[in-house]
Design an enzyme around this catalytic site. Structure first.
Site, PDB file in Angstrom:
ATOM      1  CE1 TYR A  93      76.876  15.438 -36.874  1.00  0.00           C
ATOM      2  CE2 TYR A  93      79.175  15.470 -37.995  1.00  0.00           C
ATOM      3  CZ  TYR A  93      77.615  15.647 -37.955  1.00  0.00           C
ATOM      4  OH  TYR A  93      77.657  15.511 -39.705  1.00  0.00           O
TER       5      TYR A  93
ATOM      6  CB  SER B 152      72.959  18.187 -44.301  1.00  0.00           C
ATOM      7  OG  SER B 152      74.025  18.341 -44.497  1.00  0.00           O
ATOM      8  CE  LYS B 153      78.012  19.910 -36.690  1.00  0.00           C
ATOM      9  NZ  LYS B 153      78.165  20.425 -35.811  1.00  0.00           N
ATOM     10  NE  ARG B 154      80.172  16.108 -45.609  1.00  0.00           N
ATOM     11  CZ  ARG B 154      79.709  15.068 -46.704  1.00  0.00           C
ATOM     12  NH1 ARG B 154      79.863  15.700 -48.028  1.00  0.00           N
ATOM     13  NH2 ARG B 154      81.223  14.165 -46.425  1.00  0.00           N
TER      14      ARG B 154
ATOM     15  CG  ASP C 152      75.487  21.898 -33.262  1.00  0.00           C
ATOM     16  OD1 ASP C 152      77.266  22.540 -32.579  1.00  0.00           O
ATOM     17  OD2 ASP C 152      75.661  21.371 -34.112  1.00  0.00           O
TER      18      ASP C 152
END
Length: 484
Positions: free
Chosen positions: A17, A254-256, A264
């Site tokens: 991403y 953070s994507k996490r 997104d």
């Protein structure tokens, strides 16, 4: 600079991403290049095969194309300095790693995992262990014997044990590091693939990169890069380290943890132009109060001196404001076409005039996905409380709202032509007859027809959208709710 042409590169890893920080790095590199009539190069850094995600390179191509950050050279376009995918340049790195050994800037290391694990066990938070230089002391005969025996090896950088390495960064100024604090990091792994630290230096030189733009987290590695450039006798590019993009003052995006990527934001109905505009202002200032820029205007205004040292805080509310401004600037036809996929999710009722909806909602839309919740009342009147009929400014309450709806019902029933002008004239004739404020009739109609505290239009517009039959049904439901 020996090279007169400015050449920057965007060198992402294909990990699935495009996060905000990565896109901003690409944007700054693109803006700098285009402001100097230079070349913007795309290079894929895929030497860390464990993190490779299938389809990630296509996401990179798609994002750059959508946002208008068109590269001049890259894996898909070719160029004079390819291949532009690092995994396809394996032989190049091996050649330069061996050349560096000849120049006494690197050495073979045959230490096995067991010995390296023992070194790691000596780590402490205050003094993490470095490689102890065991193999840099091997004699030539020992090295040749191990190579002939096929013993696995890596190639390590030979960091000077004394002295200081100083480098200049356009944002952070002059930075000096004692060489004895640096580790003899691995340049070429046992599988023949380079580490990031080595590959990016070799590639930047061979691809004639003049300006390196990257995150400030790489500041601590820059002395190692400089030592490599010096060992090879190569010109060092101009460094431009940009501050991180933070969620809060102490926490990175953070994507996490659910922080949004470019994909997104697009899925939520943000416009790509607004995203690029907002990201440009994360850590850079044009030096004036201007906040809305086209990509061409950003190219004209961009200057390295506007980049801040301070971390940039990602403010979703600011992005929302900016996106709303961009939506309002769209031609109505363009907005309508962009809104249709969201209408299709929100509205199943047939014969609804979607273009009329666009006319009503465009000025009130912050992001396109909001349309789904904004318009869900069209299909089904939601359950709502009589407290919605209380509006101090309109001077309404459940009691006088009940009187108003009872007066409106026969007026609506008597209308033969259900057109906006007819409804408007009939309602205002009723208001005059009752001798009340406009809001005391219009607000109850709006609440009864929508069941919502805010709507894309007033009561008359909603009545036109819903049609006579549905409007009468909802007025009757409103009367029933207020009576109960």
């Amino acid at each position: 600079m020996i090279n007169t042409e400015v050449r920057t590169r965007f060198a992402p890893s294909p990990t699935g991403y495009m996060h905000v920080g990565n896109l901003r790095t690409a944007l700054y590199a693109y803006l700098l290049t285009k402001s100097k009539n230079g070349k913007f190069i795309l290079r894929i850094e895929d030497t860390d095969q464990e993190r490779y995600v299938e389809g990630a390179i296509e996401i990179i191509y798609k994002t750059l194309a959508e946002t208008g950050l068109k590269h001049d050279e890259g894996p898909d376009l070719g160029g004079d300095y390819g291949p532009y995918i690092q995994s396809e340049r394996r032989n190049i790195y091996k050649e330069y790693a061996e050349k560096l050994i000849e120049l006494d800037g690197a050495y073979y290391c045959f230490c096995d995992k067991e010995r390296l694990d023992q070194l790691k066990q000596q780590d402490s938070p205050k003094a993490p262990s470095k490689y102890d230089g065991h193999c840099r002391r091997l004699l030539k005969e020992e090295i040749q014997e191990k190579l002939k025996s096929g013993i696995p090896y890596v190639i390590r950088q030979k960091i000077p044990t004394e002295g200081t390495t100083t480098f200049h960064d356009e944002v952070f100024g002059s930075i000096s590091v004692e060489n004895d604090t640096l580790d003899d990091n691995i340049l070429l792994k046992s599988d023949g693939l380079p580490t990031y630290n080595f590959a990016n230096v070799v590639d930047d030189h061979l691809m004639k990169i003049t300006h390196v733009i990257r995150g400030s987290e790489y500041l601590s590695s820059s002395p190692k890069y400089n030592l490599l450039y010096e060992a090879f006798g190569w010109e060092i590019p101009t460094y431009i380290h940009v501050p991180p993009v933070m969620k809060t003052a102490s926490k990175k995006l953070s994507k996490r943890e659910g922080d949004a990527s470019y994909e997104d934001f697009i899925a939520k109905g943000y416009l790509k132009e607004a995203i690029i505009n907002y990201i440009a202002l994360l850590g850079w200032s044009p030096g004036n109060d201007k906040e809305i820029f086209t990509l061409d205007e950003l190219i004209e205004a961009f200057d390295i001196e506007g980049i801040s040292k301070a971390p940039a805080i990602f403010d979703v509310q600011k992005l929302d404001w900016l996106n709303g401004e961009y939506i309002r600037m769209l031609p109505l036809d363009t907005f309508h076409q962009m809104a249709i996929p969201y209408y299709e999710k929100a509205i199943k009722t047939p014969n609804i005039d979607l273009y009329k909806i666009s006319n009503l909602v465009q000025a009130r839309t912050v992001k396109l996905i909001d349309l789904i919740e904004m318009l869900d009342f069209i299909d089904v009147l939601p359950e709502y409380s009589t407290e919605l009929y209380i509006h101090k400014k309109m001077k309404t309450n459940p009691e006088n709202s009940l009187d108003s709806l009872k007066a409106v019902l026969p007026v609506f029933e008597s209308l033969e032509e259900w057109e906006e002008e007819n409804i408007h004239d009939a309602v205002f004739a009723l208001i005059e007859k009752l001798g009340v404020k406009n809001g005391q009739v219009l607000w109850p109609i709006r609440v009864a027809l929508s069941g919502k505290p805010s709507t894309p239009g007033g009561g008359i517009e909603l009545a036109v959208l819903l049609g006579k039959k549905e409007s009468l049904n909802r007025i009757r439901k409103g009367i029933g709710l207020l009576e109960s």
